[in-house]
Write a protein that holds these residues in place. Structure first.
Motif, PDB file in Angstrom:
ATOM      1  N   ASN A 125      -4.540   5.827  -0.090  1.00  0.00           N
ATOM      2  CA  ASN A 125      -5.336   6.016  -1.310  1.00  0.00           C
ATOM      3  C   ASN A 125      -5.015   4.959  -2.364  1.00  0.00           C
ATOM      4  OD1 ASN A 125      -7.312   7.324  -2.855  1.00  0.00           O
ATOM      5  ND2 ASN A 125      -5.788   8.599  -3.894  1.00  0.00           N
ATOM      6  N   VAL A 126      -4.977   3.701  -1.907  1.00  0.00           N
ATOM      7  CA  VAL A 126      -4.702   2.568  -2.785  1.00  0.00           C
ATOM      8  C   VAL A 126      -5.860   1.576  -2.658  1.00  0.00           C
ATOM      9  CG1 VAL A 126      -3.138   0.672  -3.326  1.00  0.00           C
ATOM     10  CG2 VAL A 126      -2.217   2.853  -2.517  1.00  0.00           C
ATOM     11  N   PRO A 127      -6.503   1.225  -3.756  1.00  0.00           N
ATOM     12  CA  PRO A 127      -7.640   0.307  -3.655  1.00  0.00           C
ATOM     13  C   PRO A 127      -7.226  -1.119  -3.318  1.00  0.00           C
ATOM     14  CG  PRO A 127      -7.168   0.783  -5.952  1.00  0.00           C
ATOM     15  CD  PRO A 127      -6.272   1.673  -5.136  1.00  0.00           C
ATOM     16  N   VAL A 128      -8.061  -1.779  -2.526  1.00  0.00           N
ATOM     17  CA  VAL A 128      -7.863  -3.164  -2.105  1.00  0.00           C
ATOM     18  C   VAL A 128      -9.143  -3.938  -2.396  1.00  0.00           C
ATOM     19  CG1 VAL A 128      -7.543  -4.682  -0.116  1.00  0.00           C
ATOM     20  CG2 VAL A 128      -6.162  -2.616  -0.335  1.00  0.00           C
ATOM     21  N   PHE A 129      -8.986  -5.163  -2.837  1.00  0.00           N
ATOM     22  CA  PHE A 129     -10.118  -6.038  -3.139  1.00  0.00           C
ATOM     23  C   PHE A 129      -9.863  -7.389  -2.510  1.00  0.00           C
ATOM     24  CE2 PHE A 129     -11.631  -9.002  -6.779  1.00  0.00           C
ATOM     25  CZ  PHE A 129     -12.831  -9.289  -6.154  1.00  0.00           C
ATOM     26  N   SER A 130     -10.903  -7.961  -1.904  1.00  0.00           N
ATOM     27  CA  SER A 130     -10.803  -9.323  -1.377  1.00  0.00           C
ATOM     28  C   SER A 130     -12.126 -10.025  -1.604  1.00  0.00           C
ATOM     29  CB  SER A 130     -10.475  -9.311   0.115  1.00  0.00           C
ATOM     30  OG  SER A 130     -10.349 -10.630   0.604  1.00  0.00           O
ATOM     31  N   SER A 131     -12.057 -11.299  -1.940  1.00  0.00           N
ATOM     32  CA  SER A 131     -13.271 -12.088  -2.137  1.00  0.00           C
ATOM     33  C   SER A 131     -12.923 -13.563  -2.185  1.00  0.00           C
ATOM     34  CB  SER A 131     -13.968 -11.696  -3.443  1.00  0.00           C
ATOM     35  OG  SER A 131     -15.098 -12.521  -3.687  1.00  0.00           O
ATOM     36  N   SER A 132     -13.862 -14.390  -1.776  1.00  0.00           N
ATOM     37  CA  SER A 132     -13.800 -15.816  -2.058  1.00  0.00           C
ATOM     38  C   SER A 132     -14.201 -16.027  -3.513  1.00  0.00           C
ATOM     39  CB  SER A 132     -14.761 -16.574  -1.147  1.00  0.00           C
ATOM     40  OG  SER A 132     -15.068 -17.856  -1.679  1.00  0.00           O
ATOM     41  N   LEU A 172       0.829  -1.203   0.000  1.00  0.00           N
ATOM     42  CA  LEU A 172       0.000   0.000   0.000  1.00  0.00           C
ATOM     43  C   LEU A 172       0.864   1.254   0.000  1.00  0.00           C
ATOM     44  CD1 LEU A 172      -2.720  -1.173   2.546  1.00  0.00           C
ATOM     45  CD2 LEU A 172      -2.862  -1.147   0.045  1.00  0.00           C
ATOM     46  N   LYS A 173       1.928   1.240   0.781  1.00  0.00           N
ATOM     47  CA  LYS A 173       2.831   2.392   0.805  1.00  0.00           C
ATOM     48  C   LYS A 173       3.467   2.631  -0.553  1.00  0.00           C
ATOM     49  CE  LYS A 173       4.019   2.006   5.720  1.00  0.00           C
ATOM     50  NZ  LYS A 173       5.098   1.675   6.712  1.00  0.00           N
ATOM     51  N   ALA A 174       3.670   1.553  -1.304  1.00  0.00           N
ATOM     52  CA  ALA A 174       4.259   1.667  -2.645  1.00  0.00           C
ATOM     53  C   ALA A 174       3.231   2.069  -3.695  1.00  0.00           C
ATOM     54  CB  ALA A 174       4.908   0.341  -3.042  1.00  0.00           C
ATOM     55  N   GLY A 175       1.961   2.158  -3.302  1.00  0.00           N
ATOM     56  CA  GLY A 175       0.926   2.621  -4.213  1.00  0.00           C
ATOM     57  C   GLY A 175       0.465   1.595  -5.236  1.00  0.00           C
ATOM     58  N   LYS A 176       0.604   0.305  -4.926  1.00  0.00           N
ATOM     59  CA  LYS A 176       0.273  -0.739  -5.894  1.00  0.00           C
ATOM     60  C   LYS A 176      -1.058  -1.402  -5.539  1.00  0.00           C
ATOM     61  CE  LYS A 176       5.171  -1.446  -6.799  1.00  0.00           C
ATOM     62  NZ  LYS A 176       5.228  -0.725  -8.087  1.00  0.00           N
ATOM     63  N   ARG A 177      -1.928  -1.512  -6.521  1.00  0.00           N
ATOM     64  CA  ARG A 177      -3.232  -2.128  -6.297  1.00  0.00           C
ATOM     65  C   ARG A 177      -3.066  -3.559  -5.805  1.00  0.00           C
ATOM     66  NH1 ARG A 177      -6.095   0.547 -11.725  1.00  0.00           N
ATOM     67  NH2 ARG A 177      -6.005   2.671 -10.869  1.00  0.00           N
ATOM     68  N   LEU A 178      -3.944  -3.924  -4.855  1.00  0.00           N
ATOM     69  CA  LEU A 178      -3.720  -5.151  -4.105  1.00  0.00           C
ATOM     70  C   LEU A 178      -4.978  -5.994  -4.012  1.00  0.00           C
ATOM     71  CD1 LEU A 178      -1.905  -6.833  -2.119  1.00  0.00           C
ATOM     72  CD2 LEU A 178      -2.718  -5.313  -0.307  1.00  0.00           C
ATOM     73  N   PHE A 179      -4.858  -7.261  -4.426  1.00  0.00           N
ATOM     74  CA  PHE A 179      -5.885  -8.250  -4.140  1.00  0.00           C
ATOM     75  C   PHE A 179      -5.414  -9.089  -2.973  1.00  0.00           C
ATOM     76  CE2 PHE A 179      -7.367 -12.663  -4.433  1.00  0.00           C
ATOM     77  CZ  PHE A 179      -8.733 -12.456  -4.298  1.00  0.00           C
ATOM     78  N   ILE A 180      -6.268  -9.261  -1.962  1.00  0.00           N
ATOM     79  CA  ILE A 180      -5.937 -10.077  -0.795  1.00  0.00           C
ATOM     80  C   ILE A 180      -6.848 -11.301  -0.790  1.00  0.00           C
ATOM     81  CG2 ILE A 180      -5.717 -10.182   1.703  1.00  0.00           C
ATOM     82  CD1 ILE A 180      -5.409  -7.181   1.754  1.00  0.00           C
ATOM     83  N   ASP A 181      -6.247 -12.472  -0.896  1.00  0.00           N
ATOM     84  CA  ASP A 181      -7.030 -13.701  -0.902  1.00  0.00           C
ATOM     85  C   ASP A 181      -7.523 -13.993   0.511  1.00  0.00           C
ATOM     86  OD1 ASP A 181      -8.175 -15.996  -2.060  1.00  0.00           O
ATOM     87  OD2 ASP A 181      -6.427 -16.253  -3.361  1.00  0.00           O
ATOM     88  N   LYS A 182      -8.498 -14.895   0.585  1.00  0.00           N
ATOM     89  CA  LYS A 182      -9.086 -15.218   1.879  1.00  0.00           C
ATOM     90  C   LYS A 182      -8.083 -15.920   2.787  1.00  0.00           C
ATOM     91  CE  LYS A 182      -9.279 -19.808   1.579  1.00  0.00           C
ATOM     92  NZ  LYS A 182      -8.692 -20.706   2.584  1.00  0.00           N
TER      93      LYS A 182
END
Length: 345
Positions: free
Chosen positions: A166-173, A136-146
């Motif tokens: 100000n970095v978007p994060v997405f997580s989902s099964s 996040l500090k590096a400003g890279k979009r991130l998907f976080i697995d379950k």
């Protein structure tokens, strides 16, 4: 979730019935330098089957257009320090992704110099906050697995950090993207959903809240069709099963049943204004990966942070109900407690 690599599973994951399992038969990946700008993918954690599965799909020379030209170019293998089922997978999965043209790096800092976007795949949710922060500090979009994290407080802290940087994060099964669940949730099958029952395996891992480890799949399915707005839950459990009954603010009831004994599957039943519908079958990882790629392209997560946090509050409230012998527990009460812990860090 972990799947052994037999032919049936490989076909399920990739949709490629004509592709064999032997890695030497896969065409040599294109050089890293040929990856389009902004499409270099990095992986953190090679202790889950998701990592080689996503890499196979993205690095296949004839990858479908809906995967956008993204390629996995580097991976940091370290995952769980002490969960044997995770630790034991790292060597094998490391070799698999190396054969697909992925560079193995020795640190997250090194990884971030080589990639544009990141898949946080570590199977153990406990190190996710520590691993996510430098991304996040590096400003890279991130998907976080379950699971998003090993505690609700850590999950809150991750999304707060995403907002701060100000970095978007997405997580989902991946279960969210069963076609039937998506169509029902969009009102295309039974109209407005009046109630639902979802089920999935719910194997436990002592280092995590009970449903975070595997029950997340069925809970996410439930939320896909019910939407947000659950106010309280009650949990009943035995050694072999869990039943969590949630009451939504508008009076609707949604139920999750987690199975730990015998053969279990993924799915459920939905009750709507115009009829009753079944959810399933599970369609593998690819539908989720398509959503991840769209997220990397647009920066807009298809599941909001608020919904993801409510899902984890639902599971934490279920744990609290278990600790209190099955009394109703509000999601707000566990969120207040978790926010306090997150803020105190």
């Amino acid at each position: 979730m972990h799947h052994p690599y037999n032919r049936r599973t490989f076909i399920q994951l990739t949709g490629a019935a004509g592709i064999g399992l032997a890695l030497p038969h896969i065409a040599k990946p294109q050089p890293v330098g040929d990856v389009p700008p902004g499409r270099r993918v990095g992986i953190i954690g090679l202790d889950t089957s998701h990592s080689p599965a996503f890499t196979k799909l993205l690095n296949e020379p004839n990858a479908a257009l809906d995967l956008g030209g993204y390629r996995v170019v580097a991976a940091y293998p370290k995952g769980s320090p002490d969960i044997e089922s995770s630790v034991s997978r790292v060597p094998g999965y490391t070799e698999e992704v190396k054969k697909l043209g992925v560079e193995i790096v020795s640190s997250i800092a090194d990884l971030l110099t080589k990639v544009d976007v990141v898949l946080l795949e570590t199977n153990d949710g406990r190190p996710h906050l520590e691993q996510a922060l430098p991304v996040l500090k590096a400003g890279k979009r991130l998907f976080i697995d379950k699971p998003v994290a090993g505690t609700l407080a850590d999950a809150i802290a991750i999304f707060e950090a995403a907002k701060r940087y100000n970095v978007p994060v997405f997580s989902s099964s991946s279960l969210r993207y069963m076609t039937t669940a998506q169509e029902i949730g969009q009102g295309k099958v039974v109209g407005k959903v009046l109630g639902a029952e979802a089920y999935s395996p719910a194997h436990l891992e002592k280092t995590h809240p009970d449903l975070f480890w595997y029950g997340i799949h069925g809970v996410e399915t439930l939320y896909t069709v019910m939407g947000t707005g659950c106010r309280q839950v009650v949990r009943a459990h035995t050694d072999k099963t869990d039943v969590v009954v949630g009451t939504w603010a508008d009076g609707r009831v949604g139920t999750f049943r987690g199975m730990r004994g015998g053969k279990s599957d993924y799915g459920g039943t939905v009750y709507g204004e115009t009829g009753i519908a079944k959810m399933g079958p599970y369609e593998g990882y690819r539908p989720l990966l398509v959503q991840i790629i769209r997220f990397f392209d647009t920066g807009t997560p298809p599941v909001s942070p608020e919904e993801t946090l409510e899902i984890y509050a639902f599971m934490e409230a279920a744990d609290e109900s278990k600790r209190r012998s099955g009394v109703p527990v509000t999601l707000e009460s566990v969120m207040v407690k978790a926010r306090s812990v997150a803020k105190a860090r």
